[in-house]
Design a protein around this motif. Sequence first.
Motif, PDB file in Angstrom:
ATOM      1  N   PHE A   1      -9.681  15.518 -18.638  1.00  0.00           N
ATOM      2  CA  PHE A   1     -10.410  14.731 -17.656  1.00  0.00           C
ATOM      3  C   PHE A   1     -11.805  14.380 -18.165  1.00  0.00           C
ATOM      4  O   PHE A   1     -12.240  13.225 -18.065  1.00  0.00           O
TER       5      PHE A   1
ATOM      6  N   ASP B   1      -7.167  14.745  -1.821  1.00  0.00           N
ATOM      7  CA  ASP B   1      -7.062  13.931  -3.031  1.00  0.00           C
ATOM      8  C   ASP B   1      -8.014  12.745  -2.949  1.00  0.00           C
ATOM      9  O   ASP B   1      -8.037  12.005  -1.951  1.00  0.00           O
TER      10      ASP B   1
ATOM     11  N   TYR C   1     -15.675  19.430 -10.731  1.00  0.00           N
ATOM     12  CA  TYR C   1     -14.257  19.167 -10.973  1.00  0.00           C
ATOM     13  C   TYR C   1     -13.513  20.475 -11.289  1.00  0.00           C
ATOM     14  O   TYR C   1     -12.424  20.735 -10.779  1.00  0.00           O
TER      15      TYR C   1
ATOM     16  N   ASN D   1     -10.209  21.808  -9.094  1.00  0.00           N
ATOM     17  CA  ASN D   1      -9.044  21.195  -9.734  1.00  0.00           C
ATOM     18  C   ASN D   1      -8.487  22.122 -10.793  1.00  0.00           C
ATOM     19  O   ASN D   1      -9.167  23.036 -11.272  1.00  0.00           O
TER      20      ASN D   1
ATOM     21  N   THR E   1      -8.844  19.872 -17.081  1.00  0.00           N
ATOM     22  CA  THR E   1     -10.288  19.658 -17.094  1.00  0.00           C
ATOM     23  C   THR E   1     -10.773  19.029 -18.390  1.00  0.00           C
ATOM     24  O   THR E   1     -11.525  18.053 -18.384  1.00  0.00           O
TER      25      THR E   1
ATOM     26  N   MET F   1      -8.456  13.463  -8.193  1.00  0.00           N
ATOM     27  CA  MET F   1      -9.065  14.787  -8.201  1.00  0.00           C
ATOM     28  C   MET F   1      -9.106  15.334  -6.784  1.00  0.00           C
ATOM     29  O   MET F   1      -8.957  14.591  -5.806  1.00  0.00           O
ATOM     30  N   LYS F   2      -9.295  16.637  -6.689  1.00  0.00           N
ATOM     31  CA  LYS F   2      -9.438  17.306  -5.397  1.00  0.00           C
ATOM     32  C   LYS F   2     -10.916  17.450  -5.065  1.00  0.00           C
ATOM     33  O   LYS F   2     -11.742  17.719  -5.944  1.00  0.00           O
ATOM     34  N   ASN F   3     -11.259  17.290  -3.782  1.00  0.00           N
ATOM     35  CA  ASN F   3     -12.633  17.580  -3.379  1.00  0.00           C
ATOM     36  C   ASN F   3     -12.689  18.982  -2.773  1.00  0.00           C
ATOM     37  O   ASN F   3     -11.707  19.728  -2.793  1.00  0.00           O
TER      38      ASN F   3
END
Length: 220
Positions: free
Chosen positions: A52, A72, A40, A44, A49, A65-67
Amino acid sequence: RSWAFPLNRYKNAQISLIDFDGDYIIKGKSFKNTNFFEFYKSYNSADYTLQFEADITKANGTAIMKNSHNQDWLVAHAMVNYTDDWIILAAMPTTEIEGFETNWITTLLISFGIMLLLGFNILMLMTFNRQLSLTAAAADAANKAKSNFLSVMSHDIRTPINAVLGLDEMVLRETDDANIRSYASDIQSSGKMLLALINDILDFSKIEAGKMEIVPADYD
């Protein structure tokens, strides 16, 4: 390991199982790092963080979240019931989730149809209740008419019977002829029986009209 979902549209969801530190026990194929929190942080914003991590390890919910391809993803997280340090993660691209959004036009049409059906049912119920009320009123009127008829007839019949019995009593007092006394006695017994029947009918009409009175009296 394969995972079963109740709807086919969720077949591409990736499931992971991590411990309280973010280390994978089971890892979805899109998560490259051995620690989910490290993954993460890699893709991100650092500002979110810590929050999260706190959200995932303390409560059930969802997050975006972004991969690694900067896409997204929607991540749903839930604590495992029988342990305090395992967390289930289910992740899907938000582009696939968007296809599942509610069709508001269809929803409105269905809601409108349900409202029409409900209104029709209410109208039918009101009509039925009105008919039931009219039927009950007619039955009540008929019952009152019957009671009035019985009351009037009882009085109108009882008056001449009493007259007959009174005249018959005079015959019994004034005659010495055995045959005439026998006939008069038969008339008297039959008249009293008929009068008792009329009185019973009058009592029923009084009961239905709510006019019956209870008179206390001693008896053996």
